[in-house]
Design a protein around this motif. Structure first.
Motif, mmCIF file in Angstrom:
data_model
loop_
_atom_site.group_PDB
_atom_site.id
_atom_site.type_symbol
_atom_site.label_atom_id
_atom_site.label_comp_id
_atom_site.label_asym_id
_atom_site.label_seq_id
_atom_site.Cartn_x
_atom_site.Cartn_y
_atom_site.Cartn_z
ATOM 1 N N LEU A 188 5.299 1.631 24.514
ATOM 2 C CA LEU A 188 5.066 2.534 25.645
ATOM 3 C C LEU A 188 3.592 2.918 25.708
ATOM 4 C CD1 LEU A 188 7.308 5.425 26.825
ATOM 5 C CD2 LEU A 188 4.863 5.793 26.609
ATOM 6 N N ASN A 189 2.972 2.600 26.830
ATOM 7 C CA ASN A 189 1.588 2.981 27.084
ATOM 8 C C ASN A 189 1.593 3.913 28.293
ATOM 9 O OD1 ASN A 189 -1.135 3.214 27.465
ATOM 10 N ND2 ASN A 189 -1.459 1.127 28.159
ATOM 11 N N PRO A 190 1.309 5.200 28.098
ATOM 12 C CA PRO A 190 1.419 6.168 29.207
ATOM 13 C C PRO A 190 0.680 5.750 30.469
ATOM 14 C CG PRO A 190 1.050 7.301 27.138
ATOM 15 C CD PRO A 190 0.893 5.826 26.855
ATOM 16 N N SER A 191 -0.501 5.149 30.324
ATOM 17 C CA SER A 191 -1.257 4.779 31.528
ATOM 18 C C SER A 191 -0.578 3.673 32.315
ATOM 19 C CB SER A 191 -2.671 4.337 31.137
ATOM 20 O OG SER A 191 -2.633 3.198 30.299
ATOM 21 N N ALA A 192 0.263 2.866 31.624
ATOM 22 C CA ALA A 192 0.954 1.771 32.315
ATOM 23 C C ALA A 192 2.064 2.289 33.217
ATOM 24 C CB ALA A 192 1.527 0.793 31.294
ATOM 25 N N LEU A 193 2.470 3.545 33.031
ATOM 26 C CA LEU A 193 3.563 4.082 33.824
ATOM 27 C C LEU A 193 3.181 4.260 35.286
ATOM 28 C CD1 LEU A 193 4.892 6.851 31.388
ATOM 29 C CD2 LEU A 193 5.868 4.606 31.798
ATOM 30 N N VAL A 194 1.882 4.388 35.577
ATOM 31 C CA VAL A 194 1.461 4.692 36.941
ATOM 32 C C VAL A 194 0.817 3.501 37.631
ATOM 33 C CG1 VAL A 194 1.140 7.131 36.428
ATOM 34 C CG2 VAL A 194 -0.761 5.560 36.102
ATOM 35 N N ILE A 195 0.779 2.360 36.961
ATOM 36 C CA ILE A 195 0.135 1.187 37.551
ATOM 37 C C ILE A 195 1.090 0.519 38.532
ATOM 38 C CG2 ILE A 195 -0.745 -1.128 37.088
ATOM 39 C CD1 ILE A 195 -1.777 -0.091 34.440
ATOM 40 N N SER A 196 0.679 0.391 39.769
ATOM 41 C CA SER A 196 1.513 -0.267 40.774
ATOM 42 C C SER A 196 0.700 -1.174 41.679
ATOM 43 C CB SER A 196 2.251 0.780 41.618
ATOM 44 O OG SER A 196 1.326 1.629 42.265
ATOM 45 N N ALA A 197 -0.627 -1.020 41.662
ATOM 46 C CA ALA A 197 -1.465 -1.829 42.552
ATOM 47 C C ALA A 197 -1.531 -3.272 42.089
ATOM 48 C CB ALA A 197 -2.873 -1.238 42.594
ATOM 49 N N ALA A 198 -1.659 -4.180 43.037
ATOM 50 C CA ALA A 198 -1.771 -5.596 42.702
ATOM 51 C C ALA A 198 -3.114 -5.858 42.032
ATOM 52 C CB ALA A 198 -1.644 -6.441 43.965
ATOM 53 N N PRO A 199 -3.170 -6.828 41.104
ATOM 54 C CA PRO A 199 -4.439 -7.136 40.431
ATOM 55 C C PRO A 199 -5.476 -7.653 41.413
ATOM 56 C CG PRO A 199 -2.779 -8.808 39.969
ATOM 57 C CD PRO A 199 -2.076 -7.682 40.658
ATOM 58 N N GLU A 200 -6.740 -7.368 41.094
ATOM 59 C CA GLU A 200 -7.818 -7.813 41.964
ATOM 60 C C GLU A 200 -8.072 -9.307 41.793
ATOM 61 O OE1 GLU A 200 -11.135 -5.370 41.032
ATOM 62 O OE2 GLU A 200 -10.154 -3.496 41.609
#
Length: 367
Positions: A188-200
């Motif tokens: 579990l990586n807390p910052s990964a919980l909010v990632i939803s944007a497509a990669p650049e």
């Protein structure tokens, strides 16, 4: 001796080869068949071993899967974040049943710091006081142990270790993991919980590889990488621009024995994971679901920075583009949510348990 003409010699040679075919190694033939099937059914851009089987079985699981939980001898908590979130999510899930007769699997819950003697007593009590353990010698039971439990001379602990499904947290560096039986939780990586944007766009990357370093793992290799401008090394104290570093790098380097918790974050942001380890590993999360061989790379540390760079540069742009897209797609199944969402990390771990619900029921014996 009569001379054998070329056509006859070729014919005899062909017949000889055909006669030897039944004696070809079974493992080789099986491996070839499996690889072909996976490639054909999954398609070149699919992160799944078999998408058709996955989504059909997943729906069956959501509708039918039932788990019975034994009451623990005393209350406890899991200190590991991923294990704690899995445990709390399971307790609130619709997969639980109060009727053990309709359960597919049985959850044996105990504290991670329980002694071997206490654990042996727990399994012995299950054997004596409940009829379910002896039906399969524990093969339809599972337990959570973040670091895994090792083998023991005690029969009860040994049956738990060898027969029951162990759920640990990736990576299980202790080696207390049995492939094809045990399961690992995505870290579990807390910052990964909010990632939803497509990669650049990958063309915007500046570095070949990025490493968020703990300051101690594989010191010699890291010192070599620091001397190469194609690699970006940041310590924990220097990771203020961590997300930007990930986006600006083609590959994200992770030491198997170090901090791998940001692997999911890297994949979601379009950075292909490279696990640096000097031995084969079989405890990657969702091994029954994802085609990890097409999502990332395993590279040995003993080859040094030169060999590592050669491996990364050998990945063609076409292959890299496919890996990047599949890694990003796969990351969605590795993310933990406070409230579980369809096809997220919690549900995919439950899905792997569902795949293990069919067990051999041994004849009941008296002890």
């Amino acid at each position: 001796m009569a001379t054998i003409t070329a056509p006859i010699f070729l014919l005899l040679h062909l017949l000889l080869l055909l006669s030897l075919r039944p004696f070809l190694p079974i493992a080789t033939a099986t491996a070839t068949t499996t690889t072909t099937t996976a490639t054909t059914s999954s398609g070149p851009q699919s992160p799944y071993l078999s998408p058709t089987t996955l989504f059909q079985n997943y729906q069956n699981m959501r509708t039918n899967f039932m788990i019975f939980i034994y009451n623990p001898s005393k209350s406890f908590t899991f200190q590991n974040p991923a294990a704690s979130l899995f445990y709390s999510s399971l307790l609130k899930s619709p997969f639980l049943t109060q009727d053990p007769n309709e359960a597919h699997l049985f959850f044996v819950r105990f504290s991670p710091d329980m002694s071997k003697r206490s654990l042996a007593r727990l399994v012995r009590d299950l054997r004596i006081n409940h009829p379910y353990w002896n039906r399969t010698l524990g093969a339809d039971h599972f337990f959570v142990s973040p670091a895994g439990i090792d083998y023991s001379s005690d029969r009860n602990v040994l049956e738990l270790k060898k027969n029951s499904v162990q759920i640990s947290v990736f990576p299980v560096t202790s080696g207390n993991f049995i492939p094809h039986k045990d399961i690992t939780l995505p870290p579990l990586n807390p910052s990964a919980l909010v990632i939803s944007a497509a990669p650049e766009n990958a063309s915007t990357t500046t570095f070949l590889g990025y490493l968020k370093w703990d300051g101690k793992t594989e010191l010699n290799l890291v010192e070599e990488l620091k001397k190469d401008g194609d690699f970006l090394i940041a310590t924990e104290r220097e990771s203020l621009y961590h997300v930007g570093n990930v986006k600006n790098s083609k590959f994200c380097l992770l030491f198997y024995s170090g901090d791998v918790a940001w692997m999911v974050e890297a994949m979601a942001l379009g950075c292909v994971p490279v696990v640096i380890v000097d031995r084969p590993i079989q405890d990657l999360p969702l091994m029954d679901v994802l085609r990890w061989s097409d999502l990332g790379l395993l590279v040995a540390a003993r080859g040094g920075a030169k060999r590592l760079k050669e491996v990364l540069n050998d990945v063609s742009e076409e292959k890299y583009s496919g890996m990047r897209g599949m890694a990003s797609a796969a990351s969605k199944h590795l993310v933990w949510n406070e409230e579980p969402q369809p096809l997220d990390a919690f549900h995919m771990v439950i899905y792997q348990l569902w795949l293990r619900r069919h067990t051999i029921r041994y004849a009941r014996r008296e002890y």
